[in-house]
Design a protein around this motif. Structure first.
Motif: not given
Lengths: 369, 359
Positions: B15-37
């Motif tokens: 996994v590229e670092a970019l993807v890690v950051m993007k996923i972490v960002k998306h998931c943590s902003t929408s927490f506790p709702t499930v985030a998918t991409g």
């Protein structure tokens, strides 16, 4: 958590007379950049196509949120825009920018277009042209100023970032489209606690020779953290030792700081600590033990669920199952009781559950007989 | 060469670092709702390289009907029709700027490892039936907040794919295929990878001190005003002692899972009783018919057909075993998680004791 400059001189940008009516402010503007935006730009810079364009820079749009008074913007994401550039003209795929913006905003309805980025620090007339495009009322961020982010990606130089906003300025009306005044504004790299963990593992990869690192388990992470802490303590104690041996001049501030830190250790009697420790560790171990018991029970339940009604080879299999079950049953009962004691409210349900669970595997056997 | 690559099974996920950051960002902003991409990248000799990601459009809850909450809608997003269109459109656009334009799966967020459910299976099946080389990345928001990144990659095992395709999860088919709850997923090791440019960027934050000899602070305030920049790796959050809430939460979830396991068992018992009852009725009917026929034979009448019971009685349908299997897998996961937590806690506790009670 932010990585930023310490102080900054805000220059107010001159405003063109025709925009004054829109209440455009010339208040100081701060730009917060999230790491994923920077990562995204860097990724774009790495993936640039240098075959059919003479330019070494790439451009893209900045997307994010703007505070209510417009004095602070947060760059949350970016997308790349294809463009070609040579000595006398620059082409930006406007259609692409429009579609991509629509797609991005569909996923994040609360975000807006903030400005654009490029991967060289050079500001030229093409920059001004693109900047005016992004700041224009129809296609850009008007009445808010468009933010221009430059990030240096030349080999050998440090990768630093600069942010600008612009003001319209021109020597003559016909050159207005391709000139503007760039004013640098302060910016900082902002990351939240949630991203720290991610940044940690990314940084671990940066330290490795192969530029990649596995995602480690919690316990390995703990081990690494403990090792680092013990190294740091070693350094501090080395420093203190040197001061004591008069090899190095002491420092009052550091001494005070260390004293303060040391005095944070709670004053509790040894007996109380021992007592608390034993209590807690027993709880923890009990939970672990119960969890493992439950796992075994589930495994058993699943096996028995599929290994039944098989007349031929049932005899042998069932014997095994029975033996194992006998052992587990005592475990299970003990476990459930322990759990009941610990979590008072749950005891009834857990007990009942335990009982049923053991009854279930027995049933098919009765049916088979 | 292409043939060789085609057959190589996936061994790891990079996994590229970019993807890690993007996923972490998306998931943590929408927490506790499930985030998918969706994630894009390419397959490189058995290692899937995930090089970019984008999130699916968020659904406005208020505008949709009140029965479905945001989480379930987001969880179903990867296989929703509108999102497939969105995904294709996005990938087409990404292709123009030289991003690897192959879909290699999807990502989702989770809380304390609670992602094993029907929705997850359906999503992954949706992707995997089209392309064997797709993975599901699971980012655990709650566990990552303890300091260590929790990102895992899963795919469905081939055996499970076959079973799911035929939708056969009866006791018999499971016994024949020897499919157990442990074989539903294949977990793949995840590596984080940086580009050269990013590596040099990372070495600049936090910036190293300009000279080797740091000026001594003049007062306590100096130290406070200018705190030491701690490097991101290794993070010291993992040294936090208050891990008990996590343990408690996991135990709660574990108990919930047992509850549903129990429900599942009840269902199956009900089916078993029903089956026995029906079978008993059939035997009775057959015996009666036999006696009748014997009587008719004695009276020189033609015997009545003996297989009419198939029409008269209907055997109950066996409930699917899948739900139970998933649940078992979930319990297994929680139990392992508890194990990992306790290992951590024990280590920290001994450290604290060693510190407070010097020998």
């Amino acid at each position: 958590m932010a990585v930023d400059q310490e102080s900054f001189v805000h220059l107010s940008r001159p405003l063109a007379p025709n925009v004054l009516g829109f209440g455009v402010s010339n208040a100081p503007l701060t730009v917060n950049i999230q790491p994923q935006a920077v990562f995204s730009i860097i990724d774009h810079a790495v993936r640039r196509d240098d075959r059919d364009t003479q330019s070494t820079r790439v451009i893209g749009a900045l997307v994010g949120v703007r505070s209510e008074d417009g004095s602070e913007v947060e760059v949350r994401s970016t997308f790349a825009i294809p463009h070609t550039e040579n000595e006398d003209q620059v082409e930006v795929d406007v259609e692409y920018q429009k579609n991509m913006l629509a797609l991005t905003l569909k996923a994040n309805p609360r975000e807006t277009l903030l400005g654009w980025y490029t991967t060289s620090h050079e500001l030229n007339s093409f920059s001004a042209l693109i900047q005016n495009f992004f700041a224009s009322p129809e296609t850009g961020t008007f009445p808010h100023p468009a933010v221009h982010l430059t990030i240096g990606t030349e080999a050998g130089a440090t990768i630093d970032t600069k942010t600008y906003i612009s003001a319209p300025v021109a020597v003559s009306p016909e050159r207005a489209a391709e000139s503007c005044l760039f004013i640098e504004v302060p910016h900082k790299l902002l990351f939240t606690d949630a991203e720290r963990g991610a940044l940690g593992s990314v940084a671990a990869a940066a330290d490795a020779e192969s530029r990649s690192a596995p995602v480690v388990s919690d316990i390995e992470n703990l081990a690494q953290a403990l090792e680092t802490v013990s190294d740091l303590l070693e350094r501090v104690s080395g420093f203190v030792g040197e001061v004591l041996d008069e090899e190095r001049d002491g420092n009052h501030a550091l001494g005070q700081y260390l004293m303060n830190a040391l005095s944070l250790a709670p004053k509790v009697s040894n007996l109380a600590i021992e007592n608390d420790f034993n209590n807690h560790i027993q709880d923890v171990l009990m939970v672990s033990y119960l969890a493992n018991t439950i796992r075994t029970q589930i495994e058993l339940s699943q096996r028995l669920a599929t290994a039944k009604l098989d007349e031929g080879k049932e005899g042998g299999e069932k014997k095994d199952g029975e033996g194992a079950e006998g052992d587990k049953k005592t475990d299970g009962q003990r476990g459930q009781r322990g759990q009941g004691g610990k979590r008072g409210g749950r005891s009834g349900g857990a007990g009942g559950r335990g009982g049923r669970e053991q009854r279930e595997p027995r049933e098919p056997r009765e049916a088979a007989e | 060469m292409a043939e060789v690559q085609k057959d190589a099974p996936i061994k790891s996920v990079q996994v590229e670092a970019l993807v890690v950051m993007k996923i972490v960002k998306h998931c943590s902003t929408s927490f506790p709702t499930v985030a998918t991409g969706s994630i894009v990248g390419m397959d490189n000799n058995g290692a899937i390289e995930v090089t970019n990601s984008f999130q699916f459009p968020s659904v406005d809850v208020s505008s949709s009907d009140s029965h479905s909450d945001a989480s379930s809608l987001a969880a179903a997003a990867p296989r929703a029709k509108a999102n497939i269109v969105y995904q294709n459109e996005m990938i087409r656009h990404l292709k123009e700027v030289n991003v690897d334009a192959n879909n290699v799966g999807w990502y989702t967020s989770a809380t304390m490892g609670n992602f094993i459910n029907m929705s997850f299976i359906e999503n992954q099946y949706h992707y995997q039936k089209e392309n064997e080389k797709t993975v599901a990345l699971v980012h655990d928001v709650s566990r990552s907040s303890q300091g260590a990144l929790s990102l895992r990659a899963f795919k469905l095992s081939p055996e499970f794919m076959t079973a799911y395709k035929e939708a056969k999860f009866t006791t018999e088919s499971l016994r024949n295929s020897k499919l157990t709850y442990k074989d539903i997923f294949v977990e793949l090791p995840v590596n984080v990878h940086n580009s050269h440019l990013l590596t040099s960027f990372l070495h600049q934050i936090p910036a190293p001190p300009k000279s080797a000899e740091i000026p001594m602070p003049a007062s306590l305030d100096d130290i406070r005003r200018d705190p030491v920049q701690i490097p991101a790796h290794p993070g010291f959050e993992s040294l936090d002692l208050s891990i008990d809430p996590f343990l408690e939460k996991t135990c709660d979830l574990l108990l919930d899972s047992i509850e549903s396991h129990y429900t599942d068992l009840n269902n199956h018992q009900y089916y078993q009783r029903q089956l026995t009852r029906e079978q008993f009725k059939i035997t009775q009917w057959q015996a009666k018919r036999k006696a009748e026929n014997a009587a008719r034979l004695a009276a020189k009448q033609s015997p009545l057909p003996e297989d009419e019971w198939q029409r008269l009685f209907k055997l109950p349908q066996e409930p699917s075993r899948l739900e139970g299997m998933l649940n078992a897998r979930q319990v297994d996961q929680y139990a392992r998680q508890v194990d990992a937590f306790t290992a951590n806690i024990t280590a920290k506790m001994f450290a604290v004791r060693g510190n407070l009670l010097p020998e």
